[in-house]
Design a protein around this motif. Structure first.
Motif, PDB file in Angstrom:
ATOM      1  N   VAL A 182      -1.281 -45.622  42.331  1.00 19.42           N
ATOM      2  CA  VAL A 182      -1.265 -46.400  41.092  1.00 19.42           C
ATOM      3  C   VAL A 182      -0.809 -45.466  39.976  1.00 19.42           C
ATOM      4  CG1 VAL A 182      -2.619 -47.732  39.441  1.00 19.42           C
ATOM      5  CG2 VAL A 182      -3.130 -47.911  41.890  1.00 19.42           C
ATOM      6  N   GLY A 183       0.396 -45.696  39.454  1.00 20.38           N
ATOM      7  CA  GLY A 183       0.921 -44.789  38.450  1.00 20.38           C
ATOM      8  C   GLY A 183       1.050 -43.386  39.016  1.00 20.38           C
ATOM      9  N   ASP A 184       0.422 -42.407  38.358  1.00 16.94           N
ATOM     10  CA  ASP A 184       0.473 -41.035  38.856  1.00 16.94           C
ATOM     11  C   ASP A 184      -0.782 -40.663  39.638  1.00 16.94           C
ATOM     12  OD1 ASP A 184      -1.344 -40.965  36.781  1.00 16.94           O
ATOM     13  OD2 ASP A 184      -0.484 -39.215  35.782  1.00 16.94           O
ATOM     14  N   HIS A 185      -1.560 -41.669  40.041  1.00 18.64           N
ATOM     15  CA  HIS A 185      -2.798 -41.430  40.797  1.00 18.64           C
ATOM     16  C   HIS A 185      -2.575 -41.728  42.277  1.00 18.64           C
ATOM     17  CE1 HIS A 185      -7.199 -41.247  41.436  1.00 18.64           C
ATOM     18  NE2 HIS A 185      -6.979 -42.221  42.296  1.00 18.64           N
ATOM     19  N   SER A 221      17.173 -28.800  41.636  1.00 18.76           N
ATOM     20  CA  SER A 221      16.481 -28.622  40.357  1.00 18.76           C
ATOM     21  C   SER A 221      16.435 -29.925  39.559  1.00 18.76           C
ATOM     22  CB  SER A 221      17.155 -27.514  39.545  1.00 18.76           C
ATOM     23  OG  SER A 221      18.520 -27.828  39.300  1.00 18.76           O
ATOM     24  N   ALA A 222      17.540 -30.675  39.567  1.00 21.56           N
ATOM     25  CA  ALA A 222      17.567 -31.951  38.850  1.00 21.56           C
ATOM     26  C   ALA A 222      16.592 -32.945  39.476  1.00 21.56           C
ATOM     27  CB  ALA A 222      18.980 -32.523  38.848  1.00 21.56           C
ATOM     28  N   PHE A 223      16.555 -32.965  40.810  1.00 21.49           N
ATOM     29  CA  PHE A 223      15.638 -33.869  41.501  1.00 21.49           C
ATOM     30  C   PHE A 223      14.181 -33.525  41.170  1.00 21.49           C
ATOM     31  CE2 PHE A 223      12.903 -34.669  45.204  1.00 21.49           C
ATOM     32  CZ  PHE A 223      12.978 -36.052  45.244  1.00 21.49           C
ATOM     33  N   SER A 224      13.871 -32.224  41.161  1.00 25.48           N
ATOM     34  CA  SER A 224      12.504 -31.801  40.867  1.00 25.48           C
ATOM     35  C   SER A 224      12.090 -32.238  39.463  1.00 25.48           C
ATOM     36  CB  SER A 224      12.383 -30.280  41.006  1.00 25.48           C
ATOM     37  OG  SER A 224      11.069 -29.861  40.754  1.00 25.48           O
ATOM     38  N   ARG A 225      12.976 -32.048  38.482  1.00 25.22           N
ATOM     39  CA  ARG A 225      12.660 -32.463  37.106  1.00 25.22           C
ATOM     40  C   ARG A 225      12.477 -33.972  37.021  1.00 25.22           C
ATOM     41  NH1 ARG A 225      16.823 -28.771  35.924  1.00 25.22           N
ATOM     42  NH2 ARG A 225      18.291 -30.494  35.631  1.00 25.22           N
ATOM     43  N   PHE A 226      13.375 -34.695  37.677  1.00 18.98           N
ATOM     44  CA  PHE A 226      13.316 -36.155  37.677  1.00 18.98           C
ATOM     45  C   PHE A 226      12.020 -36.661  38.297  1.00 18.98           C
ATOM     46  CE2 PHE A 226      14.196 -39.961  40.331  1.00 18.98           C
ATOM     47  CZ  PHE A 226      14.358 -40.880  39.316  1.00 18.98           C
ATOM     48  N   PHE A 227      11.664 -36.093  39.423  1.00 17.86           N
ATOM     49  CA  PHE A 227      10.474 -36.524  40.153  1.00 17.86           C
ATOM     50  C   PHE A 227       9.207 -36.231  39.341  1.00 17.86           C
ATOM     51  CE2 PHE A 227       7.257 -36.698  43.404  1.00 17.86           C
ATOM     52  CZ  PHE A 227       7.712 -37.638  44.300  1.00 17.86           C
ATOM     53  N   LYS A 228       9.134 -35.032  38.778  1.00 19.39           N
ATOM     54  CA  LYS A 228       7.933 -34.664  38.027  1.00 19.39           C
ATOM     55  C   LYS A 228       7.811 -35.468  36.746  1.00 19.39           C
ATOM     56  CE  LYS A 228       5.192 -30.768  36.428  1.00 19.39           C
ATOM     57  NZ  LYS A 228       5.080 -29.299  36.323  1.00 19.39           N
ATOM     58  N   GLN A 229       8.935 -35.738  36.084  1.00 14.62           N
ATOM     59  CA  GLN A 229       8.901 -36.542  34.871  1.00 14.62           C
ATOM     60  C   GLN A 229       8.402 -37.950  35.158  1.00 14.62           C
ATOM     61  OE1 GLN A 229      12.721 -37.159  33.053  1.00 14.62           O
ATOM     62  NE2 GLN A 229      11.879 -38.043  31.185  1.00 14.62           N
ATOM     63  N   THR A 261       4.930 -32.454  41.132  1.00 15.71           N
ATOM     64  CA  THR A 261       6.114 -32.008  41.855  1.00 15.71           C
ATOM     65  C   THR A 261       6.210 -32.754  43.184  1.00 15.71           C
ATOM     66  OG1 THR A 261       4.940 -30.236  43.010  1.00 15.71           O
ATOM     67  CG2 THR A 261       5.885 -29.708  40.838  1.00 15.71           C
ATOM     68  N   PRO A 262       7.408 -32.783  43.801  1.00 19.61           N
ATOM     69  CA  PRO A 262       7.524 -33.430  45.115  1.00 19.61           C
ATOM     70  C   PRO A 262       6.566 -32.842  46.146  1.00 19.61           C
ATOM     71  CG  PRO A 262       9.695 -33.032  44.193  1.00 19.61           C
ATOM     72  CD  PRO A 262       8.720 -32.344  43.289  1.00 19.61           C
ATOM     73  N   SER A 263       6.420 -31.509  46.156  1.00 15.54           N
ATOM     74  CA  SER A 263       5.536 -30.881  47.147  1.00 15.54           C
ATOM     75  C   SER A 263       4.085 -31.269  46.911  1.00 15.54           C
ATOM     76  CB  SER A 263       5.692 -29.361  47.108  1.00 15.54           C
ATOM     77  OG  SER A 263       5.360 -28.849  45.825  1.00 15.54           O
ATOM     78  N   ALA A 264       3.682 -31.372  45.637  1.00 16.92           N
ATOM     79  CA  ALA A 264       2.299 -31.779  45.344  1.00 16.92           C
ATOM     80  C   ALA A 264       2.065 -33.225  45.753  1.00 16.92           C
ATOM     81  CB  ALA A 264       2.005 -31.594  43.856  1.00 16.92           C
ATOM     82  N   TYR A 265       3.045 -34.084  45.511  1.00 16.75           N
ATOM     83  CA  TYR A 265       2.957 -35.494  45.895  1.00 16.75           C
ATOM     84  C   TYR A 265       2.796 -35.635  47.407  1.00 16.75           C
ATOM     85  CZ  TYR A 265       4.690 -40.282  46.673  1.00 16.75           C
ATOM     86  OH  TYR A 265       4.826 -41.578  47.086  1.00 16.75           O
ATOM     87  N   ILE A 266       3.648 -34.943  48.155  1.00 17.61           N
ATOM     88  CA  ILE A 266       3.585 -35.013  49.616  1.00 17.61           C
ATOM     89  C   ILE A 266       2.262 -34.430  50.113  1.00 17.61           C
ATOM     90  CG2 ILE A 266       4.624 -34.144  51.753  1.00 17.61           C
ATOM     91  CD1 ILE A 266       7.335 -34.221  50.250  1.00 17.61           C
ATOM     92  N   GLN A 325      -8.713 -27.287  47.986  1.00 13.66           N
ATOM     93  CA  GLN A 325      -8.258 -27.501  46.622  1.00 13.66           C
ATOM     94  C   GLN A 325      -8.445 -28.951  46.179  1.00 13.66           C
ATOM     95  OE1 GLN A 325      -4.165 -26.215  46.645  1.00 13.66           O
ATOM     96  NE2 GLN A 325      -4.662 -24.097  46.120  1.00 13.66           N
ATOM     97  N   LEU A 326      -8.120 -29.878  47.069  1.00 12.28           N
ATOM     98  CA  LEU A 326      -8.128 -31.295  46.699  1.00 12.28           C
ATOM     99  C   LEU A 326      -9.451 -31.996  46.971  1.00 12.28           C
ATOM    100  CD1 LEU A 326      -4.546 -32.324  47.897  1.00 12.28           C
ATOM    101  CD2 LEU A 326      -5.329 -31.932  45.564  1.00 12.28           C
ATOM    102  N   ARG A 327     -10.229 -31.515  47.936  1.00 15.43           N
ATOM    103  CA  ARG A 327     -11.477 -32.188  48.281  1.00 15.43           C
ATOM    104  C   ARG A 327     -12.723 -31.344  47.994  1.00 15.43           C
ATOM    105  NH1 ARG A 327      -8.421 -35.709  48.075  1.00 15.43           N
ATOM    106  NH2 ARG A 327      -8.006 -37.362  49.591  1.00 15.43           N
ATOM    107  N   GLY A 328     -12.552 -30.082  47.627  1.00 14.14           N
ATOM    108  CA  GLY A 328     -13.685 -29.246  47.258  1.00 14.14           C
ATOM    109  C   GLY A 328     -14.549 -28.802  48.409  1.00 14.14           C
TER     110      GLY A 328
END
Length: 307
Positions: free
Chosen positions: A50-53, A218-226, A231-236, A276-279
């Protein structure tokens, strides 16, 4: 990530939609629409965006998405079975379906506040979800004025819940409204589909996704993060951790096996990202979940015993 636009039409003579998503033939995509949407999943699991979540969902998931808020639910397929068609009870209505001034009246003040908060997406705790789920089930069979009254009753109940959790960041809501565009929707949809179908592949890379989008890295990374706030790696990585959580709770596979099934190349990186993500470690997560589940099962059996 630019969502596809979805045009929704209520049935003839009706002011809003209420239906079981599993009965539709079209696939669930990352999409947006002017209608406010309430989704209840009685039984099922997968990833919810949902959005960026990004998070996992399980039984009794209840989320209210505001107008034009991008969202999707991706059900599990990791055990060789088709989970696309688990039930999802969806109610959709335009913010002005009762007139532009209706929710501005004093009587509707609390509901209007609820709908405003839904611009960031709202998740409701299980007890509330179960109760509202029953009302949605009933609403699907209502006709006439009873149908409209039923929807308002549901919204009134949600407006009284003090434990609803906002999902997206405030920044995302601002940037998403400003960056909305239809120009790259088909390209982004291809990227979403590619990530979903290759989530378990440890060789899935940002370079591969950039080539699919016909952009340099680099353009893809900026586009994805914006577009997504990550970042794509964080999303995956978040999607993979969500998948591993469900494997830890639903199977007896070893942690090493789950590491590889979730697309991680090595155990140390998997453990680090999971913490990192689940503690906690994957083993601790499995132990905690099963301890809680066993306790709930025992309590359930006691309640069912005759007096």
């Amino acid at each position: 990530m630019k969502p596809s636009y979805e045009k929704l039409m209520p049935a003839s003579g009706q002011s809003f939609r209420c239906f079981d998503r599993s009965r539709l033939r079209s696939p669930v995509k990352w999409h947006r629409h002017p209608e406010i949407e309430l989704t209840y999943i009685p039984c099922g699991s997968g990833s919810r965006i949902v959005g960026d979540h990004i998070d996992s969902y399980t039984d009794h998931d209840l989320v209210l998405c505001g107008s034009q808020l991008p969202h999707t639910w991706a059900s599990d397929e990791y055990r060789g079975k088709q989970y696309d068609r688990h039930r999802a009870l969806v109610t959709q209505f335009h913010p002005d379906f009762l007139g532009t001034e209706f929710f501005g009246t004093d009587e509707m003040r609390d509901i209007a506040c609820l709908l405003q908060r839904a611009d960031r997406g709202l998740w409701f705790p299980t007890p509330m979800a179960i109760e509202i789920g029953r009302q949605i089930e009933s609403l699907m069979h209502c006709t006439g004025a009873e149908r409209l009254i039923g929807l308002l009753k549901i919204l009134d109940g949600l407006s009284r819940c003090k434990d609803a959790v906002s999902l997206t960041s405030e920044l995302y809501c601002v940037t998403q409204r400003a960056a909305a565009s239809d120009a790259t929707e088909s390209r982004i949809q291809s990227i979403c589909d590619h990530i979903a179908s290759h989530l378990s592949d440890p060789d899935l890379s940002q370079r591969e996704l950039a080539e699919l989008a016909d952009m340099n890295a680099s353009a893809f990374s900026r586009f994805f993060k914006q577009s997504t706030g990550r970042t794509p790696s964080a999303y995956i990585g978040e999607l993979r951790i969500g998948l591993s959580c469900r494997l830890l709770t639903d199977t007896d596979d070893s942690v090493l096996s789950i590491c590889h099934q979730s697309g991680f190349a090595n155990l140390s990186n998997f453990n680090r990202r999971f913490r990192q993500l689940r503690g906690m470690t994957p083993r601790d997560y499995r132990t905690r979940f099963r301890t809680t589940f066993d306790s709930s099962e025992r309590q359930g059996r006691k309640r069912k015993q005759p007096a």
